[in-house]
Write a protein that holds these residues in place. Structure first.
Motif, short mmCIF file in Angstrom:
data_model
loop_
_atom_site.label_atom_id
_atom_site.label_comp_id
_atom_site.label_asym_id
_atom_site.label_seq_id
_atom_site.Cartn_x
_atom_site.Cartn_y
_atom_site.Cartn_z
N THR A 109 0.86 -1.17 0.00
CA THR A 109 0.00 0.00 0.00
C THR A 109 0.90 1.22 0.00
N ILE A 110 0.58 2.17 -0.85
CA ILE A 110 1.33 3.42 -0.92
C ILE A 110 0.34 4.55 -0.75
N GLU A 111 0.58 5.39 0.24
CA GLU A 111 -0.27 6.56 0.49
C GLU A 111 0.58 7.80 0.25
N PHE A 112 -0.02 8.82 -0.35
CA PHE A 112 0.77 10.01 -0.65
C PHE A 112 -0.06 11.27 -0.54
N GLY A 113 0.61 12.31 -0.13
CA GLY A 113 0.09 13.67 -0.12
C GLY A 113 1.26 14.52 -0.58
N VAL A 114 1.31 14.80 -1.86
CA VAL A 114 2.46 15.48 -2.46
C VAL A 114 2.01 16.67 -3.30
N LEU A 115 2.96 17.51 -3.61
CA LEU A 115 2.71 18.65 -4.50
C LEU A 115 3.45 18.44 -5.80
N ASP A 116 2.85 18.89 -6.90
CA ASP A 116 3.57 18.88 -8.17
C ASP A 116 4.32 20.21 -8.33
N ASP A 117 4.98 20.38 -9.46
CA ASP A 117 5.79 21.59 -9.67
C ASP A 117 4.95 22.85 -9.85
N GLY A 118 3.64 22.71 -9.98
CA GLY A 118 2.74 23.86 -10.07
C GLY A 118 2.05 24.16 -8.75
N GLY A 119 2.43 23.42 -7.68
CA GLY A 119 1.82 23.63 -6.37
C GLY A 119 0.49 22.93 -6.19
N ASN A 120 0.11 22.07 -7.14
CA ASN A 120 -1.15 21.33 -7.05
C ASN A 120 -1.00 20.11 -6.15
N LEU A 121 -1.99 19.84 -5.33
CA LEU A 121 -1.97 18.70 -4.43
C LEU A 121 -2.34 17.42 -5.18
N ILE A 122 -1.49 16.40 -5.01
CA ILE A 122 -1.77 15.05 -5.53
C ILE A 122 -1.82 14.16 -4.30
N GLU A 123 -3.01 13.61 -4.01
CA GLU A 123 -3.12 12.78 -2.82
C GLU A 123 -3.92 11.53 -3.13
N GLY A 124 -3.70 10.52 -2.31
CA GLY A 124 -4.45 9.30 -2.48
C GLY A 124 -3.68 8.09 -2.03
N SER A 125 -4.11 6.94 -2.56
CA SER A 125 -3.47 5.69 -2.19
C SER A 125 -3.50 4.71 -3.35
N VAL A 126 -2.57 3.79 -3.29
CA VAL A 126 -2.48 2.71 -4.28
C VAL A 126 -2.29 1.42 -3.50
N LYS A 127 -3.03 0.39 -3.89
CA LYS A 127 -2.88 -0.93 -3.28
C LYS A 127 -2.73 -1.95 -4.39
N GLY A 128 -1.90 -2.96 -4.15
CA GLY A 128 -1.77 -3.98 -5.17
C GLY A 128 -0.75 -5.04 -4.85
N SER A 129 -0.48 -5.86 -5.87
CA SER A 129 0.48 -6.95 -5.73
C SER A 129 1.89 -6.37 -5.72
N TYR A 130 2.75 -6.98 -4.91
CA TYR A 130 4.11 -6.48 -4.74
C TYR A 130 5.11 -7.56 -5.13
N THR A 131 6.04 -7.18 -5.99
CA THR A 131 7.15 -8.08 -6.34
C THR A 131 8.44 -7.27 -6.33
N VAL A 132 9.55 -8.00 -6.18
CA VAL A 132 10.86 -7.36 -6.22
C VAL A 132 11.46 -7.60 -7.60
N GLY A 133 11.87 -6.50 -8.24
CA GLY A 133 12.46 -6.60 -9.56
C GLY A 133 13.95 -6.87 -9.47
N GLU A 134 14.55 -7.21 -10.60
CA GLU A 134 15.98 -7.48 -10.68
C GLU A 134 16.71 -6.24 -11.14
N ALA A 135 17.73 -5.82 -10.36
CA ALA A 135 18.54 -4.67 -10.76
C ALA A 135 19.37 -5.04 -11.97
N GLU A 136 19.43 -4.14 -12.94
CA GLU A 136 20.20 -4.39 -14.17
C GLU A 136 21.62 -3.94 -14.02
#
Length: 135
Positions: A108-135
C-alpha cells in the motif's frame, strides 16, 4: 484524489547506487493506463517500507527524489499515464510525504504530495508487490 486498487507494484533495490549509505529503491506502479514512478532512499535491504519526505540537502535517509527530466526521460517521483507503450507526463512529485507499506506480496502506498505547479496530488495505491531485478 487518486485511489487505485489492484495495481502491479514492482520495487527494485539498486543498493547504495548513489554512494550515500542508503539503499536506492525504484518503484514502478501500474494499473491500466496509470503509472506512478518513485525513487526512494531507505536503510532497508529487505523492502522499501517507510515514510518518505522530499530529498533536499545531504540527508538521504527516508527521502524520495523529486521528479525531474533527465534529458527526455522522467526520473525521480512522477504521476503519469502510458499510451501506446509511451510514458506521458502528468506531474512530477516535488514535495510532500509518501508512505510505503509492504506486507508479504502486497503493498500500500499513500501520498500527499505537491507537483511543480503547487497542485496537491493525494491518495493511495494498493496492489500486488514483487521485487524486480537490478540491471
Amino acid at each position: 484524489t487518486i485511489n487505485i486498487e489492484g495495481a502491479e507494484i514492482v520495487a527494485t533495490n539498486y543498493g547504495d547506487l548513489s554512494k550515500v549509505g542508503m539503499q536506492n529503491w525504484y518503484l514502478e506502479i501500474k494499473k491500466d493506463d496509470k503509472i506512478i514512478l518513485l525513487d526512494v532512499f531507505s536503510a532497508s535491504t529487505t523492502d522499501p517500507s517507510g515514510v518518505y519526505q522530499v530529498l533536499s540537502g545531504a540527508e538521504y535517509a527516508n527521502k524520495f527524489i523529486p521528479g525531474f527530466m533527465d534529458g527526455s526521460t522522467p526520473a525521480g517521483a512522477w504521476y503519469g499515464s502510458v499510451s501506446n507503450g509511451k510514458f506521458r507526463v502528468i506531474a512530477p512529485m516535488v514535495d510532500g510525504v509518501i508512505q510505503i507499506k509492504v506486507l508479504g506480496n502486497t503493498a500500500t502506498i499513500e501520498f500527499g504530495v505537491l507537483d511543480d505547479g503547487g497542485n496537491l496530488i493525494e491518495g493511495s495505491v494498493k496492489g500486488s508487490y514483487t521485487v524486480g531485478e537490478a540491471e
